[in-house]
Enzyme design. Structure first.
Site, PDB file in Angstrom:
ATOM      1  N   TYR A   1     -10.102  -8.946  -7.110  1.00 21.65           N
ATOM      2  CA  TYR A   1      -9.160  -8.710  -8.153  1.00 21.65           C
ATOM      3  C   TYR A   1      -9.470  -9.804  -9.323  1.00 21.65           C
ATOM      4  O   TYR A   1      -8.663  -9.684 -10.050  1.00 21.65           O
ATOM      5  CB  TYR A   1      -7.795  -9.189  -7.559  1.00 21.65           C
ATOM      6  CG  TYR A   1      -7.356  -7.806  -6.551  1.00 21.65           C
ATOM      7  CD1 TYR A   1      -6.940  -6.612  -7.027  1.00 21.65           C
ATOM      8  CD2 TYR A   1      -7.267  -7.871  -5.251  1.00 21.65           C
ATOM      9  CE1 TYR A   1      -6.674  -5.473  -6.251  1.00 21.65           C
ATOM     10  CE2 TYR A   1      -7.018  -7.149  -4.079  1.00 21.65           C
ATOM     11  CZ  TYR A   1      -6.749  -5.786  -4.751  1.00 21.65           C
ATOM     12  OH  TYR A   1      -6.431  -4.885  -3.961  1.00 21.65           O
TER      13      TYR A   1
ATOM     14  N   HIS B   1      -2.844   2.840  -5.842  1.00 23.44           N
ATOM     15  CA  HIS B   1      -3.763   1.685  -5.480  1.00 23.44           C
ATOM     16  C   HIS B   1      -3.969   0.817  -6.925  1.00 23.44           C
ATOM     17  O   HIS B   1      -3.953  -0.356  -6.857  1.00 23.44           O
ATOM     18  CB  HIS B   1      -4.647   2.306  -4.945  1.00 23.44           C
ATOM     19  CG  HIS B   1      -5.958   1.061  -4.829  1.00 23.44           C
ATOM     20  ND1 HIS B   1      -5.898   0.335  -3.695  1.00 23.44           N
ATOM     21  CD2 HIS B   1      -7.017   0.744  -5.328  1.00 23.44           C
ATOM     22  CE1 HIS B   1      -6.880  -0.586  -3.632  1.00 23.44           C
ATOM     23  NE2 HIS B   1      -7.578  -0.397  -4.681  1.00 23.44           N
TER      24      HIS B   1
ATOM     25  N   ARG C   1       0.934  -1.234  -0.036  1.00 19.30           N
ATOM     26  CA  ARG C   1      -0.030   0.050  -0.010  1.00 19.30           C
ATOM     27  C   ARG C   1       0.925   1.461  -0.061  1.00 19.30           C
ATOM     28  O   ARG C   1       2.201   1.381   0.454  1.00 19.30           O
ATOM     29  CB  ARG C   1      -1.029  -0.183   1.236  1.00 19.30           C
ATOM     30  CG  ARG C   1      -2.016  -0.983   1.402  1.00 19.30           C
ATOM     31  CD  ARG C   1      -2.852  -1.086   2.695  1.00 19.30           C
ATOM     32  NE  ARG C   1      -3.685  -2.245   2.590  1.00 19.30           N
ATOM     33  CZ  ARG C   1      -3.531  -3.316   3.320  1.00 19.30           C
ATOM     34  NH1 ARG C   1      -2.322  -3.487   3.887  1.00 19.30           N
ATOM     35  NH2 ARG C   1      -4.398  -4.323   3.360  1.00 19.30           N
TER      36      ARG C   1
ATOM     37  N   HIS D   1      -4.160  -8.854   3.306  1.00 22.94           N
ATOM     38  CA  HIS D   1      -5.674  -9.025   3.458  1.00 22.94           C
ATOM     39  C   HIS D   1      -6.089 -10.006   4.598  1.00 22.94           C
ATOM     40  O   HIS D   1      -5.213 -11.066   4.791  1.00 22.94           O
ATOM     41  CB  HIS D   1      -6.424  -9.297   2.313  1.00 22.94           C
ATOM     42  CG  HIS D   1      -6.480  -8.510   1.280  1.00 22.94           C
ATOM     43  ND1 HIS D   1      -6.838  -8.842  -0.124  1.00 22.94           N
ATOM     44  CD2 HIS D   1      -6.306  -7.177   1.218  1.00 22.94           C
ATOM     45  CE1 HIS D   1      -6.721  -7.687  -0.668  1.00 22.94           C
ATOM     46  NE2 HIS D   1      -6.600  -6.530  -0.055  1.00 22.94           N
TER      47      HIS D   1
ATOM     48  N   ARG E   1      -1.034  -1.583  -7.114  1.00 22.72           N
ATOM     49  CA  ARG E   1      -1.247  -2.632  -6.265  1.00 22.72           C
ATOM     50  C   ARG E   1      -2.355  -3.773  -6.702  1.00 22.72           C
ATOM     51  O   ARG E   1      -2.267  -4.907  -6.745  1.00 22.72           O
ATOM     52  CB  ARG E   1      -1.776  -2.030  -5.010  1.00 22.72           C
ATOM     53  CG  ARG E   1      -2.258  -3.052  -3.857  1.00 22.72           C
ATOM     54  CD  ARG E   1      -2.563  -2.391  -2.377  1.00 22.72           C
ATOM     55  NE  ARG E   1      -3.303  -3.156  -1.620  1.00 22.72           N
ATOM     56  CZ  ARG E   1      -2.959  -4.119  -0.842  1.00 22.72           C
ATOM     57  NH1 ARG E   1      -1.573  -4.268  -0.597  1.00 22.72           N
ATOM     58  NH2 ARG E   1      -3.671  -4.903   0.212  1.00 22.72           N
TER      59      ARG E   1
ATOM     60  N   LYS F   1      -2.378  -2.284   7.568  1.00 22.03           N
ATOM     61  CA  LYS F   1      -3.697  -2.028   8.496  1.00 22.03           C
ATOM     62  C   LYS F   1      -3.661  -2.524   9.810  1.00 22.03           C
ATOM     63  O   LYS F   1      -3.233  -3.690  10.044  1.00 22.03           O
ATOM     64  CB  LYS F   1      -4.820  -2.307   7.723  1.00 22.03           C
ATOM     65  CG  LYS F   1      -5.041  -1.220   6.540  1.00 22.03           C
ATOM     66  CD  LYS F   1      -6.540  -1.584   5.859  1.00 22.03           C
ATOM     67  CE  LYS F   1      -6.580  -0.745   4.594  1.00 22.03           C
ATOM     68  NZ  LYS F   1      -7.944  -0.934   3.974  1.00 22.03           N
TER      69      LYS F   1
END
Length: 297
Positions: A276, A241, A147, A267, A244, A171
């Site tokens: 995706y 993004h 990210r 994730h 990514r 995150k």
């Protein structure tokens, strides 16, 4: 400690949200608080009802905010009332039965392999600190899928050149170690030599810096990607993004399994990674048509 400060601590320490997210949630709360004072002469947002919240939602829509933006602001309120429930300051959330506004599904179109290659070929012989740094940033996005905020916060101590790995903070402060291709490791060494020659370094712990020795920021990195990819692509969105997104799509197109891509992207669930897979559909159709016995003449 007042409720708002306690809410901030909850977001930072328990939920482990980024400073950017915490500020966004608090700003949304303050905006809602101001709306209630102005329209309902009520200062205590802990005692509002859904009718008042609905009036706020209508005002946001009337101000031409997109449904996506409105839903994000409502998410801030939901988090606040969830916190109040947790500390037993309210018994029921006024947003208990709220349904999010409908939003169109926006197709994130990745760069093609040719577009990425065209950019990298154009940058194949970088000269000087900025060109070398820029190429390394683009290569890192494309070969690791990290990210934007993860790249910005890479520290010198996170880079392991001998082990061909790099540690990033994702995150909710979740760390993960990403493999780095040998060809990228060579670029790291080149960048480090140039970095040592900077006249002054202010943010010395951070790996990527501006030529003034400062840590990069979100806008800087966005402009960098947008500038380089605008020369090879007419796609509407040209951002970190999308790079990514491109990383994940190209891996899946070339046979990577979904679980591996999930781990690389950081994730928490496969559901996030599955967005995706639609971009790989054309490639899957091609393989399917070329290999299925019923399609052979």
């Amino acid at each position: 400690m007042n409720t708002k400060d306690a809410f901030r601590d909850y977001l930072q320490l328990e939920k482990k949200y980024s400073p950017h997210t915490v500020n966004a949630y608090l700003n949304d709360l303050i905006y809602f608080e101001t709306f209630n004072k102005l329209h309902f002469n009520q200062e205590n947002v802990e005692q509002v009802n859904y009718s008042q919240i609905r009036n706020w939602i209508v005002s946001l829509v009337d101000a031409n905010l997109s449904n996506v933006s409105v839903n994000r602001k409502i998410a801030s309120l939901k988090a606040f009332y969830k916190f109040l429930l947790k500390i037993k300051q309210i018994d029921v959330s006024p947003l208990l039965k709220h349904k999010a506004l409908k939003t169109p599904k926006i197709l994130q179109i990745p760069f093609s392999e040719k577009e990425v290659l065209d950019v990298l070929v154009h940058m194949q012989s970088p000269v000087g600190f900025e060109e070398i740094r820029n190429k390394l940033i683009i290569d890192l996005f494309y070969t690791t899928g990290m990210r934007r905020t993860e790249l910005i916060h890479i520290k010198i101590s996170n880079v392991n050149l001998s082990g061909h790995t790099i540690k990033v903070l994702g995150k909710r402060n979740k760390e993960r170690i990403l493999p780095v291709l040998p060809i990228i490791t060579e670029q790291f060494s080149l960048y480090v030599r140039e970095r040592l020659c900077l006249e002054s370094i202010v943010d010395s712990e951070y790996f990527f810096l501006t030529k003034k020795g400062l840590k990069l920021n979100d806008s800087f990195v966005y402009r960098l990607i947008n500038t380089y990819f605008s020369t090879v692509s007419e796609k509407v969105k040209k951002s970190p993004h999308i790079l990514r997104h491109t990383f994940a799509t190209h891996l899946l197109n070339n046979g990577a399994d979904l679980n591996s891509v999930k781990e690389l992207l950081g994730h928490s669930s496969l559901a996030s990674t599955q967005i995706y897979t639609h971009n790989s559909l054309s490639e899957l159709k091609k393989v399917y048509q070329e290999t299925h016995p019923r399609n052979k003449k």
